[in-house]
Design an enzyme around this catalytic site. Structure first.
Site, PDB file in Angstrom:
ATOM      1  N   CYS A   1       0.809  -1.223   0.000  1.00 26.33           N
ATOM      2  CA  CYS A   1       0.000   0.000   0.000  1.00 26.33           C
ATOM      3  C   CYS A   1       0.842   1.274   0.000  1.00 26.33           C
ATOM      4  O   CYS A   1       0.388   2.317  -0.451  1.00 26.33           O
ATOM      5  CB  CYS A   1      -0.947   0.010   1.195  1.00 26.33           C
TER       6      CYS A   1
ATOM      7  N   HIS B   1      -3.872   7.147   0.855  1.00 25.37           N
ATOM      8  CA  HIS B   1      -4.040   5.809   0.299  1.00 25.37           C
ATOM      9  C   HIS B   1      -5.461   5.343   0.581  1.00 25.37           C
ATOM     10  O   HIS B   1      -5.973   5.508   1.690  1.00 25.37           O
ATOM     11  CB  HIS B   1      -3.031   4.850   0.923  1.00 25.37           C
TER      12      HIS B   1
ATOM     13  N   ASN C   1      -9.757  -0.834  -2.661  1.00 26.90           N
ATOM     14  CA  ASN C   1      -8.353  -0.630  -2.324  1.00 26.90           C
ATOM     15  C   ASN C   1      -7.500  -1.257  -3.419  1.00 26.90           C
ATOM     16  O   ASN C   1      -7.461  -2.475  -3.568  1.00 26.90           O
ATOM     17  CB  ASN C   1      -8.054  -1.284  -0.968  1.00 26.90           C
TER      18      ASN C   1
END
Length: 340
Positions: A117, A267, A297
């Site tokens: 991430c 993020h 995501n």
């Protein structure tokens, strides 16, 4: 003085939309359950077609095409590639060299970043160092993921599989001495490897003796060992601590304040995390951009996708002060503060 400026940006996601209702047909879940916990309403998953398979490298290529066009450059102008992903086409080699080949770049260097991430923040930091040192002039920085091939779409895996989507984003980071151009003002990167098992995929790896186990006792290998696993509450608690820390570190290093920010791009891990950070810093809605509702995501791709979308929507203009921050598996986290 050499500056690192974003000359071009673009993103690409597969056409295939997967809604929460679609996932409810595969596992015991529903739209309300997913939305309440993540903020996600839909995500994109690739579809294997006879003429072209949407691999991670291919998604990165499509995003790179748009970034190059936006920059007014061609693949021959690129000196170096930094490719961030946790879902490469091969276990090795990485996607950077595959992208070099698809684009038709010269025999330039291609580096792969495996920081999940936080991958794009790390990749952008590497590219900035190359630019500021005078080593390269135009670097293609890519974040791309194909999660859908490796998720457990059963009740056992639903806590993870409802979150992730496929997609790619890319920027062209270029060297310039134009005093009016934007620049990267501050950055930081951190890690805390003792929490690696809280968010990980064990297979394929050497730690658990996979080759021997798969050969001798494949029937005893469990889904938990093969698919991504996440201690959701544990990750959430650490994320809401580390996000503010890394944000303030970047702002303080550049002598800026939260009030100076024109846009914050977090993020896209969980809408509740982004909302917590927004509330903590008192950021108005127009100074934060979230799109996890549409794309889920996409790990290393989430920041460049959101950044590209915000620019396309006119929410970010040349000269604006922008902060990118990420937290994820590793644990790793970091921020990039720049003038666009």
């Amino acid at each position: 003085m050499i500056k690192s400026t974003i000359k071009g940006i673009g993103f690409h996601v597969p056409d295939h939309v997967v809604t929460n209702d679609d996932l409810a047909k595969l596992m015991t879940t529903n739209d309300e359950w997913i939305t309440e916990r993540t903020g996600i309403k839909e995500r994109r998953h690739r579809i294997n077609r006879n003429d072209a398979q949407e691999t991670t490298a291919f998604l990165g290529f499509k995003a790179s095409e748009k970034a190059l066009q936006h920059a007014g450059l061609t693949a021959k102008d690129i000196d170096y590639i930094v490719f961030a992903t946790l879902s490469p086409d091969y276990y090795f080699p990485g996607c950077g060299v595959l992208l070099q080949d698809i684009l038709g770049c010269d025999t330039i260097g291609a580096l792969d970043v495996r920081n999940q991430c936080s991958g794009f923040v790390y990749a952008m930091s590497v590219a900035n160092a190359f630019i500021k040192s005078g080593t390269y002039k135009n670097i293609l920085v890519v974040g791309a993921e194909v999660h859908s091939f490796g998720l457990d779409f059963s009740d056992e895996g639903r806590g993870v599989s409802v979150i992730f989507g496929d997609g790619a984003g890319a920027i062209v980071l270029s060297a310039t001495e134009d005093e009016n151009a934007g620049d990267i003002l501050a950055m930081n990167m951190h890690s805390e490897g003792k929490y690696a098992d809280e968010l990980c995929t064990q297979f394929p790896g050497s730690k658990y003796g996979w080759s021997d186990r798969m050969r001798k006792e494949p029937e005893n290998v469990t889904n938990k060992e093969v698919y991504p696993i996440m201690n959701g509450n544990f990750v959430f608690k650490h994320a809401v601590t580390r996000f503010p820390e890394t944000m303030m570190e970047a702002l303080n290093k550049a002598g800026k304040t939260v009030e100076d920010l024109d846009m914050f791009i977090p993020h896209q891990a969980n809408l509740r995390i982004a909302q917590f950070v927004q509330q903590k810093f008192g950021l108005p809605d127009e100074k934060i951009h979230n799109n996890i509702q549409k794309y889920g995501n996409t790990t290393a791709a989430s920041i460049p996708i959101a950044l590209s979308e915000a620019i396309e929507l006119g929410k970010i203009k040349r000269g604006d002060l922008v902060l990118l921050s990420a937290f994820g598996s590793g644990f790793t986290w970091g921020s990039i503060l720049f003038e666009y």
